[in-house]
Scaffold this active site. Structure first.
Site, PDB file in Angstrom:
ATOM      1  N   LYS A 157      -1.371   7.399   3.262  1.00  0.00           N
ATOM      2  CA  LYS A 157      -2.137   6.153   3.086  1.00  0.00           C
ATOM      3  C   LYS A 157      -2.532   5.946   1.619  1.00  0.00           C
ATOM      4  CE  LYS A 157      -4.562   2.586   3.506  1.00  0.00           C
ATOM      5  NZ  LYS A 157      -4.077   1.291   3.913  1.00  0.00           N
TER       6      LYS A 157
ATOM      7  N   CYS B  11      -8.872  -2.117  -1.051  1.00  0.00           N
ATOM      8  CA  CYS B  11      -7.898  -1.044  -0.830  1.00  0.00           C
ATOM      9  C   CYS B  11      -7.261  -0.577  -2.134  1.00  0.00           C
ATOM     10  CB  CYS B  11      -6.810  -1.530   0.119  1.00  0.00           C
ATOM     11  SG  CYS B  11      -7.465  -2.270   1.598  1.00  0.00           S
TER      12      CYS B  11
HETATM   13  N1  SAJ Z   1      -1.512  -8.361  -6.970  1.00  0.00           N
HETATM   14  C1  SAJ Z   1      -1.050  -8.667  -8.240  1.00  0.00           C
HETATM   15  N2  SAJ Z   1       0.296  -8.764  -8.426  1.00  0.00           N
HETATM   16  C2  SAJ Z   1       1.188  -8.579  -7.424  1.00  0.00           C
HETATM   17  C3  SAJ Z   1       0.700  -8.259  -6.126  1.00  0.00           C
HETATM   18  C4  SAJ Z   1      -0.650  -8.157  -5.930  1.00  0.00           C
HETATM   19  O1  SAJ Z   1      -1.835  -8.863  -9.184  1.00  0.00           O
HETATM   20  O2  SAJ Z   1       2.383  -8.710  -7.676  1.00  0.00           O
HETATM   21  C5  SAJ Z   1      -2.958  -8.239  -6.745  1.00  0.00           C
HETATM   22  C6  SAJ Z   1      -3.518  -9.250  -5.734  1.00  0.00           C
HETATM   23  O3  SAJ Z   1      -3.796 -10.461  -6.338  1.00  0.00           O
HETATM   24  C7  SAJ Z   1      -4.753  -8.517  -5.263  1.00  0.00           C
HETATM   25  C8  SAJ Z   1      -4.329  -7.044  -5.298  1.00  0.00           C
HETATM   26  O4  SAJ Z   1      -3.203  -6.981  -6.142  1.00  0.00           O
HETATM   27  O5  SAJ Z   1      -5.831  -8.703  -6.164  1.00  0.00           O
HETATM   28  C9  SAJ Z   1      -3.993  -6.429  -3.971  1.00  0.00           C
HETATM   29  O6  SAJ Z   1      -3.275  -7.361  -3.157  1.00  0.00           O
HETATM   30  P1  SAJ Z   1      -2.048  -6.932  -2.222  1.00  0.00           P
HETATM   31  O7  SAJ Z   1      -1.584  -8.141  -1.536  1.00  0.00           O
HETATM   32  O8  SAJ Z   1      -1.045  -6.167  -2.984  1.00  0.00           O
HETATM   33  O9  SAJ Z   1      -2.675  -5.863  -1.222  1.00  0.00           O
HETATM   34  P2  SAJ Z   1      -3.956  -5.849  -0.252  1.00  0.00           P
HETATM   35  O10 SAJ Z   1      -5.078  -5.156  -0.968  1.00  0.00           O
HETATM   36  O11 SAJ Z   1      -4.233  -7.150   0.363  1.00  0.00           O
HETATM   37  O12 SAJ Z   1      -3.401  -4.871   0.893  1.00  0.00           O
HETATM   38  C10 SAJ Z   1      -2.952  -3.571   0.554  1.00  0.00           C
HETATM   39  C11 SAJ Z   1      -1.561  -3.364   1.173  1.00  0.00           C
HETATM   40  N3  SAJ Z   1      -0.960  -2.145   0.638  1.00  0.00           N
HETATM   41  C12 SAJ Z   1       0.273  -2.138   0.099  1.00  0.00           C
HETATM   42  O13 SAJ Z   1       0.960  -3.126  -0.010  1.00  0.00           O
HETATM   43  C13 SAJ Z   1       0.795  -0.808  -0.339  1.00  0.00           C
HETATM   44  C14 SAJ Z   1      -1.684  -3.291   2.688  1.00  0.00           C
HETATM   45  O14 SAJ Z   1      -0.439  -2.990   3.283  1.00  0.00           O
HETATM   46  C15 SAJ Z   1      -2.720  -2.238   3.085  1.00  0.00           C
HETATM   47  O15 SAJ Z   1      -2.887  -2.144   4.490  1.00  0.00           O
HETATM   48  C16 SAJ Z   1      -4.052  -2.643   2.484  1.00  0.00           C
HETATM   49  O16 SAJ Z   1      -3.894  -2.631   1.044  1.00  0.00           O
HETATM   50  C17 SAJ Z   1      -5.086  -1.625   2.921  1.00  0.00           C
HETATM   51  O17 SAJ Z   1      -5.854  -1.947   3.854  1.00  0.00           O
HETATM   52  O18 SAJ Z   1      -5.073  -0.490   2.438  1.00  0.00           O
END
Ligand code: SAJ
Length: 436
Positions: free
Chosen positions: A216, A270
């Site tokens: 995780k 997360c």
């Molecule tokens: N972000 C960027 N650039 C990108 C992608 C995301 O700046 O190219 C930023 C987003 O704007 C946001 C942050 O990253 O601020 C996180 O967003 P996200 O969509 O990547 O992830 P979360 O936090 O919504 O969900 C993550 C996911 N983990 C992964 O993709 C490895 C999800 O599958 C998990 O279940 C979740 O964390 C969790 O609960 O741990």
């Protein structure tokens, strides 16, 4: 088939617990959702929800109407206990696992022979073993896995099964994603797997609890490091005066390159949090993981400074921050870099910041106290203003070029890159001189 698992108790009705409880109830099991917050219990008992998540309202309403889903502030006897409580970070970046242990204490009196206890919250390595030790101390009448039972089978099965669903797609991903099922013993993993197979269509992989805990943390640290690469690249491109979005677009045409998107930083409960659990566990080894966290946090500082520079060059214009949530199309403000930047701007320019955030009704207190005001998108587009685009909500994406071409735009998400605009992840650019 449901006989072993007909009564399920979900501890914590937050972003993961509530969708999980509603989904399990929709499969015909009786689910008691438990939360220490009476207002959440009241909302859910009325068949309503306290968070925004696609399709969740209907599912909760259905669960409550059918009486398969109930909510209370205290647990009760159940076949399966699923712990989905928050594990935040302390001020000095240490994991806080207190909620997991208090949920554990609450369920202890209700355990029986044949109970299954599942921990889903993101946790430091070894937490599942600590949950077992705590339960063993509270229930000396039961035999727990991994303790010497003189050859006797454990009465209670315990497993760590991390959630890995993406906010905004939780109900789909709860069903479709593969699951990692970490038992304290192989028998625990096998039993937990049978439970998940009642509602998961993805594959379920059995492993040891410690491995599942590390899996995780690894997933989110991996994503954080990849976003850090994009954010660092955006700073480098600004420095050498090259459009980072163009660079990424073209580099990604390489068959083995897939660079993520730069932005104003990384938020949410997360990805901005979990890598610190690894740093805490192995501070000397986790160098890249720590640096990634620092790069992503530092991006918000950079965006704040660039936004200030833009505001100083347009002293008479109204200032609108577009978006507060941690990512697109959600109402979640936890660890949001957009919120942090808006707050810092509002502290620096009291009574001047207007915020457009379609996913919330009221601005958070801190913003309101510094004189920030909530505005509609139409107001932001009515006159040539300064638009600091912080979140890539669909509502912003849909704004046509002709409605924004007179604005001074700082597009931190690279969303408004059109024929007439040059936008950077870092420096402010654009604007009124652009041809229509
Ligand atoms: N972000 C960027 N650039 C990108 C992608 C995301 O700046 O190219 C930023 C987003 O704007 C946001 C942050 O990253 O601020 C996180 O967003 P996200 O969509 O990547 O992830 P979360 O936090 O919504 O969900 C993550 C996911 N983990 C992964 O993709 C490895 C999800 O599958 C998990 O279940 C979740 O964390 C969790 O609960 O741990």
């Amino acid at each position: 088939m449901h006989r072993d698992f007909s009564n399920v108790c979900v501890m914590g009705l937050g972003y993961i617990g509530l969708p999980t409880a509603a989904l399990i109830a929709s499969r015909g099991l009786n689910v008691l959702g438990v939360d220490i917050d009476p207002s959440i219990v009241e909302t859910v008992s009325d068949g309503r929800i306290h968070i925004t998540e696609a399709d969740l309202d209907g599912l909760v309403q259905k669960g409550v109407t059918s009486k398969r889903l109930t909510a209370r502030t205290e647990p009760d006897r159940a076949d399966v206990f699923v712990i989905t409580v928050p594990t935040p970070l302390s001020g000095n970046k240490k994991p806080v696992v207190d909620h997991v242990f208090s949920a554990t204490r609450l369920i202890a009196p209700h355990l029986d022979r044949d109970s299954l206890v599942i921990l889903e919250s993101t946790c430091p390595i070894g937490t599942t073993e600590k949950v077992r030790d705590l339960l063993a101390g509270l229930r000396p009448d039961l035999h727990f896995p991994g303790f010497n039972g003189n050859g006797r089978e454990a009465d209670v099965a315990i497993a760590y099964c991390p959630e890995r669903v993406l906010p905004g797609r939780i109900l789909i991903e709860l069903v479709q994603n593969d699951r990692c099922i970490g038992g304290l013993t192989p028998a625990c993993a096998a039993k937990a797997r049978r439970f998940y197979e009642l509602f998961v269509r993805g594959q379920c992989f059995e492993t040891h609890a410690r491995t599942a805990e590390m899996v995780k943390l690894t997933e989110n640290a991996f994503r954080d490091a990849n976003i850090a690469f994009a954010n660092e690249l955006s700073l480098i491109c600004d420095h050498v005066d090259v459009d980072v979005w163009n660079v990424i677009e073209l580099a990604n045409r390489h068959p083995r390159v897939n660079i993520l998107k730069p932005g104003p930083g990384v938020g949410g409960h997360c990805i901005a949090v979990d890598p610190w659990f690894i740093v805490d566990a192995a501070p000397h080894q986790a160098r890249l993981i720590r640096a990634s966290r620092e790069i992503n946090d530092g991006k918000a500082d950079y965006v704040f400074e660039q936004a200030m520079a833009m505001i100083e060059s347009y002293p008479d214009r109204e200032i609108f921050c577009l978006g507060l949530s941690f990512k697109a199309n959600v109402d979640d403000l936890r660890e949001s870099p957009a919120l942090e930047i808006a707050e810092r701007l509002s502290d620096t320019y009291p009574d001047r910041i207007k915020v457009v955030e379609p996913f919330i009704n009221e601005l958070p207190d801190k913003l309101r106290k510094s004189g920030a005001r909530k505005a509609e998108l139409e107001e932001a587009l009515a006159n040539p203003a300064i638009l600091i685009l912080l979140v890539d909500h669909d509502a912003f994406r849909r704004v046509p070029n002709e409605q924004r071409h007179r604005a001074a735009i700082y597009d931190t998400r690279g969303m408004w890159r059109g024929r007439n605009e040059v936008t950077r992840a870092g420096s402010p650019v654009s604007f009124e001189s652009m041809p229509t």
